[in-house]
Enzyme design. Sequence first.
Site, PDB file in Angstrom:
ATOM      1  N   HIS A   1       0.941  -1.124   0.071  1.00  0.00           N
ATOM      2  CA  HIS A   1      -0.345  -0.128   0.208  1.00  0.00           C
ATOM      3  C   HIS A   1       0.987   1.063  -0.100  1.00  0.00           C
ATOM      4  O   HIS A   1       2.142   1.201   0.772  1.00  0.00           O
ATOM      5  CB  HIS A   1      -0.983  -0.001   1.680  1.00  0.00           C
TER       6      HIS A   1
ATOM      7  N   ASP B   1       2.496   2.193   3.644  1.00  0.00           N
ATOM      8  CA  ASP B   1       2.983   0.570   4.043  1.00  0.00           C
ATOM      9  C   ASP B   1       4.902   1.892   4.089  1.00  0.00           C
ATOM     10  O   ASP B   1       5.797   1.374   4.578  1.00  0.00           O
ATOM     11  CB  ASP B   1       3.643  -0.454   3.612  1.00  0.00           C
TER      12      ASP B   1
HETATM   13  C1  XUL Z   1      -7.742  -6.805   4.268  1.00  0.00           C
HETATM   14  C2  XUL Z   1      -7.161  -6.922   3.425  1.00  0.00           C
HETATM   15  C3  XUL Z   1      -5.721  -5.624   2.710  1.00  0.00           C
HETATM   16  C4  XUL Z   1      -5.891  -6.271   1.295  1.00  0.00           C
HETATM   17  C5  XUL Z   1      -5.002  -4.636   0.433  1.00  0.00           C
HETATM   18  O1  XUL Z   1      -7.913  -7.437   5.048  1.00  0.00           O
HETATM   19  O2  XUL Z   1      -6.745  -8.232   3.128  1.00  0.00           O
HETATM   20  O3  XUL Z   1      -4.564  -5.804   3.409  1.00  0.00           O
HETATM   21  O4  XUL Z   1      -5.244  -6.567   0.901  1.00  0.00           O
HETATM   22  O5  XUL Z   1      -5.549  -3.850   1.223  1.00  0.00           O
END
Ligand code: XUL
Length: 438
Positions: free
Chosen positions: A101, A104
């Site tokens: 993300h 992150d």
């Molecule tokens: C949350 C989840 C996230 C997604 C990416 O449950 O799985 O981490 O993978 O936003």
Amino acid sequence: MKEIFKNIPEIKYEGRDTKNPLAFRYYDADRVIMGKKMSEHLPFAMAWWHNLCAAGTDMFGRDTADKSFDVEKGTMEHAKAKVDAGFEFMKKLGIKYFCFHDVDIVPEAEDINETNRRLDEITDYILEKMQGTDIKCLWGTANMFSNPRFMCGAGSTSSADAYCFAAAQVKKALELTVKLGGKGYVFWGGREGYETLLNTDVKFEQENIANLMRMAVEYGRSIGFTGDFYIEPKPKEPMKHQYDFDAATAIGFLRQYGLDKDFKMNIEANHATLAGHTFQHELRISAINGMLGSIDANQGDYLLGWDTDEFPYDVYESTMCMYEVLKAGGLTGGFNFDAKNRRPSNTYEDMFHAYILGMDTFALGLIKAAELIEKGELDAFVEKKYSSFNSEIGQKIRSGKSTLCELAAHAEKLGVCPPVQSGRQEYLESVVNRALFG
Ligand code: XUL
Ligand code: CO
């Protein structure tokens, strides 16, 4: 370059009888299964957020693990230390992909302009680290759920300004994904849902989400993103109800808004079970709709009603997963370990044990699934089960051109329905057990 994970060697395949805990027992990257190397069947990815950021904080207690990597947290130096740690980690395990993300990889600033500047700086550094390695980005995404501006949603928000911030983050995250050569771009709608219908215009919100996705596709394609967009379905948590409830719901949504050519599913095992499905069900539904894109490889806990994001150890589940993946002809994406160590597993060594467990679980699942397919008993049974449709009347039904009158005439001619063949579930379950346990 300073070594961060001291005392952890490169993890190698040593076979099932090795006594070395820091070795693969099943994941043998170059072993060929059904015509392809294990490493090609299983493009594993490291999830930046769990592995390099999460340190064990939960609702009842603070961090138990040290993810500072000897640098003050919340600084760009720390962001760079995480890159160093991540690349050392991936190299030692032979992992070729990572997922991230936006927030992150840098500490988020108050002002989005400063966050974006930091993102440019860190991705230059990541690119530098990628050079001379075969490590690549599997997918990128924007975190549109942590910042308070998304409290009423991102694409589904009631604030036009917050919507623009979501758009700005998607735009930037797409640019970064392209810069890092990412194969995919994920939408996980953690805040795209509702707590109560009393204050929610569902149609309005869904139209806005679809519009945001449309703009993402248009912009992504305009800057050279040729990969897949993914929706990652999840029924609930953090919201009471999330719009991307499960694969069937998300696929219907994509078709309704004309997004189905650009999007596929990113199926997460723990999200499937939260939706009241098996992991295999979600994979099958995606695959038969031509939308099985990528996988978030983790495992839930049947006793708990939330997303525990455990490292997968259940070989039955991984076998059925790989059965679906092999049948679908593989993934365009990969296997992202969206999983975290349990809070008391708080050492660097535990991070490696977790990935060794996950990779070996999927390697063993692959071996067993290939065995099931090559033996062909399940396929043969399914073919036989529907064989009455090879008859004249069956063919007519399958052609889609039959009429109720014709079929009723057939039934009336028979008078009494001949016995229907057994589904043989218990026998087939024993076939799977035999493949697993001999
Ligand atoms: C949350 C989840 C996230 C997604 C990416 O449950 O799985 O981490 O993978 O936003
Ligand atoms: Co996930």
